[in-house]
Design an enzyme around this catalytic site. Structure first.
Site, mmCIF file in Angstrom:
data_model
loop_
_atom_site.group_PDB
_atom_site.id
_atom_site.type_symbol
_atom_site.label_atom_id
_atom_site.label_comp_id
_atom_site.label_asym_id
_atom_site.label_seq_id
_atom_site.Cartn_x
_atom_site.Cartn_y
_atom_site.Cartn_z
ATOM 1 N N HIS A 17 0.824 -1.219 0.000
ATOM 2 C CA HIS A 17 0.000 0.000 0.000
ATOM 3 C C HIS A 17 0.849 1.255 0.000
ATOM 4 C CE1 HIS A 17 -3.502 -2.326 1.991
ATOM 5 N NE2 HIS A 17 -3.474 -2.453 0.688
ATOM 6 N N GLU B 15 -0.165 -13.252 -22.357
ATOM 7 C CA GLU B 15 0.818 -13.202 -21.269
ATOM 8 C C GLU B 15 1.268 -14.586 -20.829
ATOM 9 O OE1 GLU B 15 -0.767 -10.657 -18.214
ATOM 10 O OE2 GLU B 15 -2.754 -11.511 -18.328
ATOM 11 N N ASP C 200 3.868 -10.414 -17.252
ATOM 12 C CA ASP C 200 3.663 -11.843 -17.004
ATOM 13 C C ASP C 200 4.328 -12.688 -18.076
ATOM 14 O OD1 ASP C 200 2.298 -12.373 -14.576
ATOM 15 O OD2 ASP C 200 0.572 -11.302 -15.394
ATOM 16 N N CYS D 297 0.962 -3.734 -23.305
ATOM 17 C CA CYS D 297 0.538 -2.973 -22.118
ATOM 18 C C CYS D 297 1.335 -3.319 -20.872
ATOM 19 C CB CYS D 297 -0.952 -3.145 -21.865
ATOM 20 S SG CYS D 297 -1.405 -4.818 -21.420
HETATM 21 C C1 PEP Z 1 1.263 -7.792 -17.623
HETATM 22 O O1 PEP Z 1 1.267 -8.911 -17.110
HETATM 23 O O2 PEP Z 1 2.138 -7.382 -18.413
HETATM 24 C C2 PEP Z 1 0.185 -6.836 -17.306
HETATM 25 C C3 PEP Z 1 0.090 -5.691 -17.936
HETATM 26 O O3 PEP Z 1 -0.671 -7.183 -16.328
HETATM 27 P P1 PEP Z 1 -0.359 -7.134 -14.768
HETATM 28 O O4 PEP Z 1 0.936 -6.389 -14.579
HETATM 29 O O5 PEP Z 1 -1.526 -6.440 -14.148
HETATM 30 O O6 PEP Z 1 -0.272 -8.578 -14.398
HETATM 31 MG MG MG Z 2 -0.506 -9.738 -16.195
#
Ligand code: PEP
Ligand code: MG
Length: 756
Positions: free
Chosen positions: A363, A604, A628, A675
């Site tokens: 947090h 991912e 991921d 992303c």
């Molecule tokens: C990722 O895995 O790249 C992603 C954007 O999702 P998160 O970081 O929320 O797992």
């Molecule tokens: Mg992810």
């Protein structure tokens, strides 16, 4: 021997300072092994020598004076090889170097053990004996174990500056501790130690007769803390987005929980215990439930509960916390800094945060990012008790903490801080301009938001849409699943804010590193377990509620895109899209004027890379979650600091996976975005351009840096760089290559603080 070892280690741990620790080791070790000499040399890489720092057996006056050249003699060889050397007669070894000042020439047997911390040799532990003999296995392991123990004491001393003072030959420049870079930026300021003023654990049970008064006392104290939290929240308003303020609501809710209050009141009544005793027992019971869940996020809930308990205790004791005189540039440090402690610092005085425990997803790290102050979490060996009032520097880019840095380091960071500000101004001039290459190739830059707090005014204005809205956060800060209407309000706000620009709402991606406190899942391997769409498919009621809220929120706007995380098979995509269609049909039959949104899948999991064409055939867009994907492709836990050095999204294998994904998607004209964090890393931007990805989604802080990179390149050049990078063998090669590329384009200031 094991017992002796434990005893010595205990003594070393209790030593007053490093000199004390070194002396304990040489004396105890010499006696234990029955050696004639035991000495410790510490490596001073600046001066390129190993300095004798402690000895039992050699001339004491040589301590601090005798220094052996870095790569010479047997000591130099032990350091160079980072391996022990065990000889029955040292003088016969070709590397032997006779040093007369220590009186060491009389000895024959030699055992030298390197003192290694994180692959770096910090010094050498040497045992000598008059007679010729080889040390046996048991003796060698004993010495090696003590050397390893000593390594962390030396590292500690190095970090606190003690080692620098010990080396009387000049200065050791790079005195810093490492942790997780959890919020970027540079801060130069003064340490203020965050500690817990009241201890619940020591509160005794005490019999009372007037249970009524005691119960009222407890209720009043709890109310007072709730009021305090409301005030913290008020203080933060305007600086924190509503979602992050929900943290305060979650704490207030924890204190308002019927079970907690009723249990404490029950204990007062039934056991005639006074309020502090009943509070201690109740808080411990509650916290233990979270402790037992054995999972980082839930353990943090346990510390939230204990933190709240201590606050209530302070009120019961009618003590008000000592007023702290926060300096103008306060750097809050602590064993485990809590978000509540962070909230106590006046915002205009807070420069940064350092915590020995916790990670980027704590947090307090989330709050630091939201407030735009640098943070380094998980700093092991942090000498917390020595940091009050000390000059500190945080490098939030590299996860470094400098304690009482030398003037040269301060000057360097001050320059970087100024340049960072100048760069910020320079980048701001790009705001509103298109993210277009020199050869007019446009790559829309979107925002990642939700879990973090990137929905600043700037982000809203600058981004061309939201490429990833992580819906978990509003779920994480509550104590139960939010209902359809609550979710609707939340999504509607996001969609409205950005309309007509596209907004990608990701369906719930819990499990793995994102557990929900009220939906505990205990697994030995959560990253390979029940997470993302696997939970959605097993709990269609949770998925459908969320999708209904999303579809309703899109009414009259039409900018909604729904994205599914953690897909590992085509079958899952089909089942999930069937559920989305079902929710759509149901809502239409209930009279809602809605349209079917675009749907997409996150790539991912390596399996999804290989099936990207089949997936692309079934959806409207694809977005690669490189965080991921890197973790699964390289088999490296993305949150484990021990393997952080081998986690890299510049690994050529990842580039190949991305290339394959793009090729698969192209077969069905399906757009591909990225992303993960990679999308916001200017080092990776040329490679992603070369791959031909259609959009990039990142946090606010990266938008202008990536835009600047895009506007300095030609797509054709990027394709060349990609081709070269794909031929490389490992991530380090790609990284140095891309550093050189950016440097050549005059963009190096985008990847480091300042211009250098
Ligand atoms: C990722 O895995 O790249 C992603 C954007 O999702 P998160 O970081 O929320 O797992
Ligand atoms: Mg992810």
């Amino acid at each position: 021997m094991l017992e002796t070892l434990h005893r010595i280690i205990q003594e070393v741990n209790n030593a007053n300072d490093l000199v004390d620790a070194l002396n304990i080791i040489v004396t105890r070790l010499k006696t234990q092994i029955g050696a004639d000499v035991c000495s410790i040399y510490l490596t001073d890489s600046e001066q390129r020598e190993h300095v004798l720092m402690a000895t039992d057996g050699l001339r004491p006056e040589a301590v601090g004076k005798v220094a052996l050249p870095l790569h010479r003699g047997l000591v130099g060889l032990v350091a160079e090889r980072a391996e022990y050397i065990n000889l029955d007669d040292a003088s016969k070894h070709p590397s032997y170097l006779a040093i007369s000042e220590t009186g060491e020439t009389r000895y024959h047997a030699f055992l030298g053990a390197p003192i290694v911390h994180n692959r770096e040799v910090l010094g050498i532990l040497v045992i000598r004996q008059l007679i010729s003999r080889k040390y046996d296995d048991e003796e060698v392991t004993f010495v090696l174990t003590l050397a390893a123990q000593l390594a962390s004491a030396i590292n500690h001393a190095r970090a606190s500056g003690e080692l620098g003072r010990l080396h009387n030959h000049g200065v050791v420049t790079e005195l810093f501790l490492r942790g997780n870079a959890s919020s970027s930026g540079v801060a130069i300021g003064t340490g203020i130690v965050a500690y817990q003023p009241a201890s619940l654990t020591n509160v005794p049970d005490r019999k009372i007769s007037d249970t009524g008064t005691e119960k009222q006392r407890l209720k009043d104290a709890i109310e007072a803390v709730k009021e305090e939290l409301r005030q913290f929240k008020c203080k933060m308003e305007g600086q924190l987005p509503a979602e992050d303020q929900a943290l305060f609501d979650a704490w207030i809710m924890m204190l308002s929980e019927k079970a907690l209050l009723e249990r404490a009141l029950f204990l007062i009544e039934e056991e005639s215990n006074w309020a502090p005793g009943a509070l201690r027992e109740t808080i411990e019971e509650h916290a233990r439930v979270f402790d037992a869940m054995d999972d980082a996020y839930l353990r943090e809930r346990a510390s939230d509960v204990r933190d709240l308990g201590r606050r209530v205790l302070l009120h019961l004791q009618k003590k008000s916390p000592e007023p702290v005189n926060y300096p103008a540039e306060t750097i809050l440090v602590g064993e485990e800094v809590s978000a509540m402690q962070l909230a106590e610092v006046p915002q205009d005085r807070l420069a940064g945060v350092i915590s020995a425990r916790g990670s980027s997803s704590s947090h307090v790290a989330i709050l630091a990012r939201a407030l735009g102050v640098p943070a380094v979490m998980g700093v092991t060996d942090l000498p917390v008790t020595q940091l009050e009032g000390r000059d500190l520097i945080i490098d939030g880019y590299q996860g470094r903490l400098y304690i009482s840095p030398q003037q040269t380091v301060v000057r360097e960071y001050r320059r970087l801080l100024n340049e960072e500000k100048a760069l910020g101004r320079e980048l701001m001039s790009l705001s509103g301009l298109p993210a277009e290459t020199l050869d007019h190739h446009h790559v829309p830059l979107y925002l990642n938001t939700g879990l973090l707090s990137e929905m600043s005014h700037f982000g809203i204005k600058e981004a061309e849409g939201i490429g990833l809205y992580r819906t978990e956060f509003p779920f994480m800060v509550r104590d139960r699943f939010p209902g359809e209407d609550t979710q609707y309000t939340n999504y509607r706000k996001v969609l409205e804010t950005f309309a007509p620009r596209p907004v990608v709402l990701r369906t719930l991606d819990i499990g793995g590193d994102k557990p929900l406190p009220y939906f505990p899942v205990s697994e030995s391997n959560p990253f390979l377990g029940w997470r993302g769409v696997r939970i959605s498919l097993d709990h269609p009621e949770i998925f459908l509620t969320q999708v209904r809220a999303m579809l309703r929120a899109n009414s009259g706007l039409g900018n909604l895109h729904i994205m599914m995380p953690m897909v590992s098979s085509v079958n899952e995509v089909e089942e999930l899209t069937t559920l989305i269609r079902r929710a759509y049909r149901e809502l239409v039959s209930e009279g809602y004027a809605i349209t079917m949104p675009k749907t997409g899948v996150m790539i991912e999991v390596p399996a999804a890379v290989y099936k990207s064409a089949a997936i692309a055939k079934r959806v409207d867009f694809i977005s690669v979650g490189t965080n991921d994907l890197t973790q699964y492709l390289l088999a490296v836990d993305r949150n484990n600091p021990r393997v952080a050095a081998i986690y890299s999204d510049l690994h050529p294998a990842l580039l190949q996976a991305l290339q394959q994904t793009v090729q698969g998607a192209r077969q069905y004209n399906c757009p591909v975005g990225v992303c993960g964090e990679m999308a916001g890393n200017p080092l990776a931007t040329p490679l992603l351009l070369g791959l031909g990805v259609d959009s990039l989604s990142m946090s606010t802080g990266s938008l202008l840096r990536v835009k600047r990179t895009i506007r300095s390149l030609e797509k054709a050049q990027a394709e060349n760089w990609l081709e070269n990078a794909l031929q490389m063998d490992d991530a380090a090669d790609v990284s140095s290559y891309m550093h050189a590329v950016l440097e050549q384009k005059g963009l190096e200031m985008l990847i480091k603080p300042g211009k250098r």
